[in-house]
Design a protein around this motif. Sequence first.
Motif, PDB file in Angstrom:
ATOM      1  N   LEU A  78       2.208   1.508  -3.416  1.00  0.00           N
ATOM      2  CA  LEU A  78       1.417   2.222  -4.395  1.00  0.00           C
ATOM      3  C   LEU A  78       1.040   3.591  -4.057  1.00  0.00           C
ATOM      4  O   LEU A  78       0.901   4.182  -5.267  1.00  0.00           O
ATOM      5  CB  LEU A  78      -0.014   1.348  -4.321  1.00  0.00           C
ATOM      6  CG  LEU A  78      -0.115  -0.077  -4.686  1.00  0.00           C
ATOM      7  CD1 LEU A  78      -1.384  -0.797  -4.310  1.00  0.00           C
ATOM      8  CD2 LEU A  78       0.178  -0.065  -6.278  1.00  0.00           C
ATOM      9  N   GLN A  92       0.950  -1.202   0.035  1.00  0.00           N
ATOM     10  CA  GLN A  92       0.112   0.036   0.198  1.00  0.00           C
ATOM     11  C   GLN A  92       0.735   1.396  -0.096  1.00  0.00           C
ATOM     12  O   GLN A  92       0.602   2.219  -0.602  1.00  0.00           O
ATOM     13  CB  GLN A  92      -1.028   0.026   1.138  1.00  0.00           C
ATOM     14  CG  GLN A  92      -1.968   1.117   1.074  1.00  0.00           C
ATOM     15  CD  GLN A  92      -3.010   0.882  -0.098  1.00  0.00           C
ATOM     16  OE1 GLN A  92      -3.199   0.137  -0.475  1.00  0.00           O
ATOM     17  NE2 GLN A  92      -3.428   2.015  -0.678  1.00  0.00           N
ATOM     18  N   GLU A 106      -3.256  -2.390 -14.453  1.00  0.00           N
ATOM     19  CA  GLU A 106      -3.929  -2.734 -13.197  1.00  0.00           C
ATOM     20  C   GLU A 106      -3.313  -2.087 -12.047  1.00  0.00           C
ATOM     21  O   GLU A 106      -3.957  -1.500 -11.004  1.00  0.00           O
ATOM     22  CB  GLU A 106      -4.327  -4.312 -12.983  1.00  0.00           C
ATOM     23  CG  GLU A 106      -5.130  -4.297 -11.758  1.00  0.00           C
ATOM     24  CD  GLU A 106      -5.594  -5.782 -11.652  1.00  0.00           C
ATOM     25  OE1 GLU A 106      -5.734  -6.177 -10.219  1.00  0.00           O
ATOM     26  OE2 GLU A 106      -5.485  -6.716 -12.445  1.00  0.00           O
ATOM     27  N   THR A 107      -1.940  -2.409 -11.627  1.00  0.00           N
ATOM     28  CA  THR A 107      -1.104  -1.986 -10.856  1.00  0.00           C
ATOM     29  C   THR A 107      -1.071  -0.380 -10.702  1.00  0.00           C
ATOM     30  O   THR A 107      -1.213   0.139  -9.744  1.00  0.00           O
ATOM     31  CB  THR A 107       0.331  -2.587 -10.961  1.00  0.00           C
ATOM     32  OG1 THR A 107       0.227  -3.926 -10.820  1.00  0.00           O
ATOM     33  CG2 THR A 107       1.224  -1.875  -9.880  1.00  0.00           C
ATOM     34  N   ASP A 146      -4.374   0.770  -9.574  1.00  0.00           N
ATOM     35  CA  ASP A 146      -4.149   0.874  -7.931  1.00  0.00           C
ATOM     36  C   ASP A 146      -3.372   1.847  -7.272  1.00  0.00           C
ATOM     37  O   ASP A 146      -3.829   2.548  -6.336  1.00  0.00           O
ATOM     38  CB  ASP A 146      -3.734  -0.744  -7.566  1.00  0.00           C
ATOM     39  CG  ASP A 146      -4.652  -1.777  -7.994  1.00  0.00           C
ATOM     40  OD1 ASP A 146      -5.753  -1.597  -8.254  1.00  0.00           O
ATOM     41  OD2 ASP A 146      -4.131  -2.845  -7.895  1.00  0.00           O
TER      42      ASP A 146
END
Length: 87
Positions: A26, A23, A65-66, A69
């Motif tokens: 990200l 997290q 997708e990453t 995110d």
Amino acid sequence: MRHRDEKITMLGRELELLMSERQTLLQVVGASAALIASLDSSLLPEGAVKSADLVASRINALPDETLRDALAAVHAEIEEEERAVST
């Protein structure tokens, strides 16, 4: 049986740690992508352009997708045509 339970508990803690680290990463990637997308490379010093290009190339290498995110982690949006982050 106790040893097995301890291993399961330890694996659970490790998984929680990894998810927390993911997290954080990200958030760093999302903030970096938003920053790079907003830069005007013609206004940056040469050393900063090289660093921005390195960050941009690593961001562009991420699966879509990453990246989604990562942007969601910092509540950022980058227009679709800016997906190919370039400086």
